[in-house]
Scaffold this active site. Structure first.
Site, mmCIF file in Angstrom:
data_model
loop_
_atom_site.group_PDB
_atom_site.id
_atom_site.type_symbol
_atom_site.label_atom_id
_atom_site.label_comp_id
_atom_site.label_asym_id
_atom_site.label_seq_id
_atom_site.Cartn_x
_atom_site.Cartn_y
_atom_site.Cartn_z
ATOM 1 N N CYS A 1 0.838 -1.193 0.000
ATOM 2 C CA CYS A 1 0.000 0.000 0.000
ATOM 3 C C CYS A 1 0.877 1.250 0.000
ATOM 4 O O CYS A 1 0.635 2.193 -0.770
ATOM 5 C CB CYS A 1 -0.920 -0.015 1.223
ATOM 6 S SG CYS A 1 -2.153 1.309 1.251
ATOM 7 N N CYS A 2 1.908 1.256 0.836
ATOM 8 C CA CYS A 2 2.841 2.394 0.883
ATOM 9 C C CYS A 2 3.565 2.555 -0.443
ATOM 10 O O CYS A 2 3.813 3.675 -0.893
ATOM 11 C CB CYS A 2 3.856 2.198 2.007
ATOM 12 S SG CYS A 2 3.219 2.443 3.676
ATOM 13 N N CYS B 1 -0.924 8.782 6.993
ATOM 14 C CA CYS B 1 -2.280 8.495 6.540
ATOM 15 C C CYS B 1 -3.180 8.269 7.760
ATOM 16 O O CYS B 1 -2.751 7.681 8.754
ATOM 17 C CB CYS B 1 -2.292 7.259 5.646
ATOM 18 S SG CYS B 1 -1.499 7.498 4.043
ATOM 19 N N CYS C 1 -3.549 4.795 9.411
ATOM 20 C CA CYS C 1 -2.299 4.210 9.910
ATOM 21 C C CYS C 1 -1.640 5.031 11.013
ATOM 22 O O CYS C 1 -0.483 4.780 11.366
ATOM 23 C CB CYS C 1 -1.312 4.044 8.757
ATOM 24 S SG CYS C 1 -1.917 2.987 7.438
ATOM 25 N N CYS D 1 7.901 3.536 5.969
ATOM 26 C CA CYS D 1 7.047 3.293 4.795
ATOM 27 C C CYS D 1 7.873 2.973 3.558
ATOM 28 O O CYS D 1 7.359 2.492 2.574
ATOM 29 C CB CYS D 1 6.154 4.492 4.521
ATOM 30 S SG CYS D 1 7.073 5.996 4.115
#
Length: 233
Positions: free
Chosen positions: A115-116, A198, A201, A226
Site C-alpha cells: 500500500c505504501c 495516513c 495508519c 514506509c
C-alpha cells in the site's frame, strides 16, 4: 559533486542560508518534499519567506487527515507557493484494492508495504526523477532507523543526494521555533500526534511511548518505515 564536497560547501550554514547555498550549487535540480508535518512547515517557511528557488512537492495518498488538508490550504494562502502534487497511479491502486480490499494493510506487513509503495514510493520516484538534491524534514530522533543517517547522505536506492536541514533538532526545538515564528502547523501535533501520516495508519502517542509509536502501531517497532527513506542493508 560528492557528499563530502557538499558538506564542506555548506559548512556551518543553517536554515535559509543552507538552502540558498544548496540552490547555488544546483539551481534547477533541488526538490523539497513536504507532508505538511511540523518540520516540513519550518523548511517551507524558509523557502517562502526568502524566495528560495526550490521546487516543493507533496504526495497526496488519498487517505490523509482532514487536518492535513486544512493545513495544506493555509500553507498555500500564507506563502503563495506552488506545491506540486503527486497522487497514486490509478491503475495500480485500483488493482490493489480490488484484489485485497481497502484495509488489507492491517492484515500483514507485506500488504502494508505494498500500500505504501503504491501510494507513496511510486509517486515519489516520479517527483524526484532527474533531480540531484532532495531536501527533507527528517530528524535523527524520529526513529531507531534514522540514527545511522547523516544530515547529508547519498540515497543509493533512489540515486539522489538527500539533505536534512533539521537533522539535529529535537521535537521541542521544532515546536518552539514554530510558535516563536508563528508558523502554521497541523493541530494534531497538539493532540498527541508527533508524527502524522495516513489517517488509517496513525494514532496519537500515549505518555511514555516512543515517538513513532502512533505509526503502524500494530507492527513490530523495527519495521516502522514506509520506504520513502529506506536504505540498503
Amino acid at each position: 559533486m560528492s557528499v563530502k564536497e557538499i558538506k564542506e560547501i555548506i559548512g556551518d550554514k543553517k536554515g535559509a542560508e543552507m538552502l540558498q547555498a544548496i540552490v547555488a550549487l544546483y539551481p534547477s535540480e533541488v526538490v523539497f518534499s513536504t507532508s505538511f508535518g511540523i518540520e516540513d512547515q519550518i523548511i517551507t517557511e524558509w523557502i517562502g519567506k526568502n524566495d528560495i528557488g526550490i521546487e516543493i512537492f507533496t504526495l497526496d495518498t488519498g487517505r490523509l487527515f482532514k487536518e492535513t488538508y486544512s493545513l495544506w490550504s493555509r500553507t498555500l494562502e500564507r506563502y503563495q507557493l506552488n506545491i506540486k502534487t503527486y497522487t497514486p497511479d490509478t491503475t495500480l491502486l485500483e488493482d490493489f484494492i480490488s484484489k485485497k480490499g481497502p484495509n488489507s494493510f492491517y492484515e500483514s506487513v507485506e500488504n502494508r508495504k505494498e500500500c505504501c509503495r503504491i501510494r507513496k514510493i511510486e509517486p515519489l520516484q516520479r517527483a524526484i526523477k532527474g533531480k540531484k538534491i532532495w531536501i527533507t524534514g527528517i530528524r535523527s530522533e524520529q526513529s531507531v532507523n534514522r540514527h545511522d543517517m547523516d544530515f547529508v547522505e547519498y540515497d543509493e536506492i533512489n540515486g539522489i543526494i538527500k539533505i536534512h536541514p533539521l537533522f539535529d533538532w529535537t521535537f521541542e526545538q521544532v515546536k518552539m521555533y514554530c510558535k516563536e515564528q508563528y508558523i502554521p502547523y497541523n493541530v494534531l501535533h497538539d493532540k498527541g500526534f508527533p508524527s502524522i501520516g495516513c489517517q488509517p495508519c496513525t494514532r496519537a502517542v500515549q505518555e511514555g511511548e516512543d515517538f513513532r509509536a502512533g505509526r503502524w502501531w500494530w507492527e513490530d517497532q523495527s519495521k516502522k518505515e514506509c520506504g520513502l527513506h529506506a536504505v540498503k542493508s
